[in-house]
Design a protein around this motif. Structure first.
Motif, PDB file in Angstrom:
ATOM      1  N   LEU A 175       5.736  63.717  32.079  1.00  0.00           N
ATOM      2  CA  LEU A 175       4.592  63.190  32.836  1.00  0.00           C
ATOM      3  C   LEU A 175       5.047  62.064  33.764  1.00  0.00           C
ATOM      4  N   THR A 176       5.138  62.389  35.050  1.00  0.00           N
ATOM      5  CA  THR A 176       5.545  61.440  36.082  1.00  0.00           C
ATOM      6  C   THR A 176       4.528  61.491  37.215  1.00  0.00           C
ATOM      7  N   LEU A 177       4.720  60.635  38.202  1.00  0.00           N
ATOM      8  CA  LEU A 177       3.839  60.680  39.368  1.00  0.00           C
ATOM      9  C   LEU A 177       3.893  62.046  40.028  1.00  0.00           C
ATOM     10  N   ALA A 178       5.092  62.634  40.100  1.00  0.00           N
ATOM     11  CA  ALA A 178       5.246  63.923  40.772  1.00  0.00           C
ATOM     12  C   ALA A 178       4.554  65.053  40.033  1.00  0.00           C
ATOM     13  N   THR A 179       4.566  65.021  38.697  1.00  0.00           N
ATOM     14  CA  THR A 179       4.006  66.134  37.921  1.00  0.00           C
ATOM     15  C   THR A 179       2.556  65.908  37.514  1.00  0.00           C
TER      16      THR A 179
ATOM     17  N   PHE B 156      -6.243  59.079  44.001  1.00  0.00           N
ATOM     18  CA  PHE B 156      -5.638  59.832  45.101  1.00  0.00           C
ATOM     19  C   PHE B 156      -4.310  59.217  45.530  1.00  0.00           C
ATOM     20  N   THR B 157      -4.227  57.886  45.506  1.00  0.00           N
ATOM     21  CA  THR B 157      -2.948  57.211  45.809  1.00  0.00           C
ATOM     22  C   THR B 157      -2.258  56.743  44.542  1.00  0.00           C
ATOM     23  N   CYS B 158      -2.945  56.877  43.416  1.00  0.00           N
ATOM     24  CA  CYS B 158      -2.427  56.495  42.097  1.00  0.00           C
ATOM     25  C   CYS B 158      -2.047  55.010  42.058  1.00  0.00           C
ATOM     26  N   GLU B 159      -3.026  54.163  42.399  1.00  0.00           N
ATOM     27  CA  GLU B 159      -2.820  52.721  42.332  1.00  0.00           C
ATOM     28  C   GLU B 159      -4.146  52.035  42.066  1.00  0.00           C
ATOM     29  N   PHE B 160      -4.063  50.836  41.483  1.00  0.00           N
ATOM     30  CA  PHE B 160      -5.263  50.037  41.257  1.00  0.00           C
ATOM     31  C   PHE B 160      -5.581  49.209  42.489  1.00  0.00           C
ATOM     32  N   VAL B 161      -6.883  49.112  42.813  1.00  0.00           N
ATOM     33  CA  VAL B 161      -7.354  48.435  44.006  1.00  0.00           C
ATOM     34  C   VAL B 161      -8.433  47.434  43.599  1.00  0.00           C
ATOM     35  N   SER B 162      -8.412  46.240  44.189  1.00  0.00           N
ATOM     36  CA  SER B 162      -9.433  45.239  43.897  1.00  0.00           C
ATOM     37  C   SER B 162     -10.698  45.513  44.706  1.00  0.00           C
TER      38      SER B 162
ATOM     39  N   ALA C 140      -5.505  61.899  32.669  1.00  0.00           N
ATOM     40  CA  ALA C 140      -6.626  61.969  31.741  1.00  0.00           C
ATOM     41  C   ALA C 140      -7.951  62.252  32.430  1.00  0.00           C
ATOM     42  N   SER C 141      -7.948  62.321  33.752  1.00  0.00           N
ATOM     43  CA  SER C 141      -9.225  62.470  34.463  1.00  0.00           C
ATOM     44  C   SER C 141      -9.120  63.441  35.640  1.00  0.00           C
ATOM     45  N   TRP C 142      -8.679  62.941  36.773  1.00  0.00           N
ATOM     46  CA  TRP C 142      -8.729  63.715  38.013  1.00  0.00           C
ATOM     47  C   TRP C 142      -7.914  64.998  37.939  1.00  0.00           C
ATOM     48  N   SER C 143      -6.758  64.950  37.300  1.00  0.00           N
ATOM     49  CA  SER C 143      -5.891  66.137  37.252  1.00  0.00           C
ATOM     50  C   SER C 143      -6.605  67.308  36.586  1.00  0.00           C
ATOM     51  N   VAL C 144      -7.310  67.030  35.512  1.00  0.00           N
ATOM     52  CA  VAL C 144      -8.029  68.084  34.802  1.00  0.00           C
ATOM     53  C   VAL C 144      -9.250  68.528  35.599  1.00  0.00           C
ATOM     54  N   ALA C 145      -9.985  67.544  36.161  1.00  0.00           N
ATOM     55  CA  ALA C 145     -11.169  67.884  36.967  1.00  0.00           C
ATOM     56  C   ALA C 145     -10.784  68.765  38.146  1.00  0.00           C
ATOM     57  N   ARG C 146      -9.696  68.429  38.782  1.00  0.00           N
ATOM     58  CA  ARG C 146      -9.230  69.201  39.946  1.00  0.00           C
ATOM     59  C   ARG C 146      -8.866  70.628  39.536  1.00  0.00           C
ATOM     60  N   HIS C 147      -8.197  70.765  38.409  1.00  0.00           N
ATOM     61  CA  HIS C 147      -7.778  72.092  37.956  1.00  0.00           C
ATOM     62  C   HIS C 147      -8.980  73.003  37.721  1.00  0.00           C
ATOM     63  N   TYR C 148     -10.022  72.454  37.112  1.00  0.00           N
ATOM     64  CA  TYR C 148     -11.180  73.271  36.749  1.00  0.00           C
ATOM     65  C   TYR C 148     -12.251  73.308  37.831  1.00  0.00           C
ATOM     66  N   GLY C 149     -11.946  72.777  39.010  1.00  0.00           N
ATOM     67  CA  GLY C 149     -12.900  72.821  40.105  1.00  0.00           C
ATOM     68  C   GLY C 149     -14.057  71.855  39.944  1.00  0.00           C
ATOM     69  N   LEU C 150     -13.896  70.831  39.125  1.00  0.00           N
ATOM     70  CA  LEU C 150     -14.958  69.865  38.889  1.00  0.00           C
ATOM     71  C   LEU C 150     -14.866  68.653  39.812  1.00  0.00           C
ATOM     72  N   ALA C 151     -13.767  68.551  40.546  1.00  0.00           N
ATOM     73  CA  ALA C 151     -13.600  67.424  41.466  1.00  0.00           C
ATOM     74  C   ALA C 151     -14.204  67.722  42.827  1.00  0.00           C
ATOM     75  N   GLY C 152     -14.773  68.897  42.997  1.00  0.00           N
ATOM     76  CA  GLY C 152     -15.460  69.247  44.234  1.00  0.00           C
ATOM     77  C   GLY C 152     -14.801  70.410  44.948  1.00  0.00           C
TER      78      GLY C 152
ATOM     79  N   VAL D  11      -0.451  56.718  36.169  1.00  0.00           N
ATOM     80  CA  VAL D  11      -0.187  58.151  35.995  1.00  0.00           C
ATOM     81  C   VAL D  11      -0.928  58.690  34.773  1.00  0.00           C
ATOM     82  N   ALA D  12      -0.900  57.931  33.685  1.00  0.00           N
ATOM     83  CA  ALA D  12      -1.565  58.379  32.459  1.00  0.00           C
ATOM     84  C   ALA D  12      -3.067  58.512  32.671  1.00  0.00           C
ATOM     85  N   TYR D  13      -3.672  57.526  33.345  1.00  0.00           N
ATOM     86  CA  TYR D  13      -5.118  57.590  33.564  1.00  0.00           C
ATOM     87  C   TYR D  13      -5.494  58.688  34.565  1.00  0.00           C
ATOM     88  N   ARG D  14      -4.625  58.943  35.519  1.00  0.00           N
ATOM     89  CA  ARG D  14      -4.879  60.054  36.445  1.00  0.00           C
ATOM     90  C   ARG D  14      -4.851  61.383  35.699  1.00  0.00           C
TER      91      ARG D  14
END
Length: 573
Positions: A266-270, A33-39, A313-325, A308-311
């Motif tokens: 493929l950037t943070l914005a897109t 959601f913030t596109c950053e790694f957290v410990s 590969a996961s959340w962006s697609v899930a969100r598009h198809y309504g799989l993220a909730g 950005v690449a990992y986002r």
């Protein structure tokens, strides 16, 4: 256990009132959601993430010091048939590579078998992962095939699947929406068959298929409600689609390779509107390079920020198809956050996507006993008769020639003598027992092959396709495919040098991925031995009969000018 019971258990575990099932300690996890790694720690209960801060205890705890955790990868568009693998084998190949969800379009098998071909994948999706997570596995989602057949200029086995035949599949829990709408002229002209399907799937995701469509035509296509496309091969083309509200799935298959051209987009914005897909990727490439992990590491190597690449590969697609909730049963995917299913990839190295572990619904894939295929002996769906060699000759003199571009499914076109250097015969034989003679044409780009290469994978209607120098070798190659129920083969001097049987619909093997990969290596070696210069000749050959990809293709009905959307004479005027 009911959903209410599961929710209570997760809520208690999230508050430390009962132990979690598993805690990954001391990791850096990706906040999509913030596109950053957290410990922190990643705590899991009943298949879902329940906490991210330190302090929760687990029945099992794994010290992940030095590791990064990202959401499981989601293939935004794939034809499992083109992997040559049945679903059980496909999941054995891709789950260890981090692909935990795949959005499939079964239109290959649907063109052969009709609605039962789509139902085959819906049934498989339920076998791979059941609703109660008692049997975790690949989360296979199905987009219902929209273009069976792709056009009226070819013969398939299923006939026409209209809206009334597809709509009953909508209530199935694994159905997402309507798969790639390839009939762009049908959309733009308001063809009733096409518009009825779009209307029947209103409110569901509608996938696009619009190579090189621009301007007003692209706007009109988007007006139909289509919101994704995996067919962009040029940067400007992809950018225009984003501006028209169409998500771009960057494809890197065994033949179509678009990452080089599209990575700068493929950037943070897109990244909220860009994902990755494989479309058509065979088990040899999966074994040697990878699956979506290959796309991720390649994108990062080209300068895309890792987060950005990992986002994408996961959340962006899930969100598009309504799989993220929101989702039934709390089965949200695509993020590492409380309430999301614990489909996770544990990385030793972020930049190279070096995978330590993969979890599906909170369970380590390496500890699962993944099922093997148990489908019995499928019937032979190849009903063609072996043609005479003279029927594979084609016209002589100046002819239209399909120009193959290595690594692309777009083709060039030129005029040359039928016997010019580098020009080889091409034939497509209808396979469904209609008794048609082969359609003949010419192709360049395979090299000066001395022999023949043949395939029963001939997108999308899957008639038999063969390229060669001598009609007698071409005839021998077709005879081999008919005998084995479909597949691939190389022939020289009338002898079969290598072959791979694909008995399920002429498209898939029941063998394990490793065995198929070995057969593909033998086929590639044999192709090179007869002079083929293409690194992946069989999938390249398969796309030469697909009449919805520019510019010139050959179907069982004849030579197709895709730009003009009509059949033309092989002889050049």
């Amino acid at each position: 256990m009911t959903l209410a019971d599961t929710l209570r258990r997760r809520i208690r575990a999230a508050q430390g009132q009962e132990p979690c099932d598993l805690v990954l300690r001391n990791v850096r996890w990706l906040d999509v959601f913030t596109c950053e790694f957290v410990s922190g720690d990643v705590a899991i209960k009943d298949g879902a993430v329940v906490g991210l801060a330190p302090g929760l205890r687990g029945a099992r705890e794994i010290d992940g010091r030095g590791a990064h955790v990202v959401p499981g990868f989601i293939d935004a568009h794939v034809h499992l048939e083109s992997s040559l693998l049945v679903p059980e084998s496909f999941q054995r190949a891709v789950l260890p590579r981090g692909t935990t969800t795949a959005v499939c379009d079964p239109h290959e098998l649907a063109n052969v078998l009709g609605v039962p071909g789509i139902q085959f994948f819906l049934d498989a999706a339920e076998r791979l992962m059941d609703a109660d997570r008692r049997r975790p596995g690949l989360d296979l989602r199905v987009m219902v095939s929209s273009c069976v057949p792709a056009t009226s200029f070819e013969t398939n086995g299923a006939g026409v699947l209209d809206a009334s035949m597809l709509a009953p599949l909508l209530p199935h829990p694994k159905t997402l929406g309507l798969a790639e709408v390839m009939n762009v002229p049908g959309v733009l002209s308001g063809d009733p068959l096409v518009i009825d399907k779009l209307a029947a799937f209103d409110g569901r995701p509608l996938d696009g298929h619009a190579p090189l469509v621009h301007g007003q035509a692209l706007s009109a296509y988007a007006c139909a409600g289509i919101t994704s496309c995996h067919e962009s091969s040029e940067l400007g083309e992809a950018r225009e689609k984003l501006r028209n509200g169409i998500a771009v799935w960057i494809r890197e298959g065994s033949v179509a390779k678009d990452l080089d051209a599209l990575a700068p987009l493929l950037t943070l914005a897109t990244s909220t509107s860009i994902g990755f897909c494989t479309d058509d990727r065979n088990p040899l490439d999966i074994a040697h390079e990878g699956h979506l992990d290959w796309l991720v590491r390649s994108a990062i190597a080209k300068g895309v920020p890792a987060e950005v690449a990992y986002r994408a590969a996961s959340w962006s697609v899930a969100r598009h198809y309504g799989l993220a909730g929101p989702a039934r049963g709390g089965e949200r995917i695509g993020a590492i956050a409380p309430g999301f299913r614990a489909d996770l990839v544990v990385l030793d190295d972020v930049a190279t996507c070096q995978i330590r572990d993969v979890l599906i619904a909170g369970q380590l894939v390496r500890e699962l006993d993944l099922p093997r295929p148990s489908l019995g002996s499928p019937p032979n769906t190849i009903r063609a008769f072996v043609p005479e060699a003279r029927d594979l000759e084609g016209p002589s003199g100046m002819v239209h020639v399909i120009g193959v571009r290595a690594g692309r499914i777009l083709t060039d076109r030129h005029v040359a003598r039928h016997d010019a250097a580098g020009v080889r015969r091409l034939a497509v034989l209808e396979r469904y027992g209609k008794g048609q003679k082969p359609a003949n044409g010419y192709v360049s780009g395979f090299g000066d092959i001395d022999g023949a290469i043949a395939s029963s994978v001939g997108h999308d209607s899957h008639n038999l396709v063969v390229v060669g120098k001598d009609p007698s070798d071409m005839r021998a190659a077709l005879a081999c495919l008919i005998e084995i129920g479909g597949g691939f083969c190389d022939v020289r001097g009338g002898n079969v040098l290598a072959r791979l049987a694909l008995p399920l619909g002429g498209l898939m093997s029941l063998e394990d991925p490793e065995s198929i990969a070995r057969s593909l290596e033998e086929l590639r070696a044999a192709s090179q031995a007869i002079g083929c210069v293409l690194p992946e000749p069989f999938l390249q050959l398969a796309f030469l009969s697909l009449p919805v990809i520019p510019s010139l293709k050959l179907t069982d009905r004849g030579l197709m000018d895709v730009d003009a959307f009509r059949l033309i004479d092989v002889r050049a005027a």
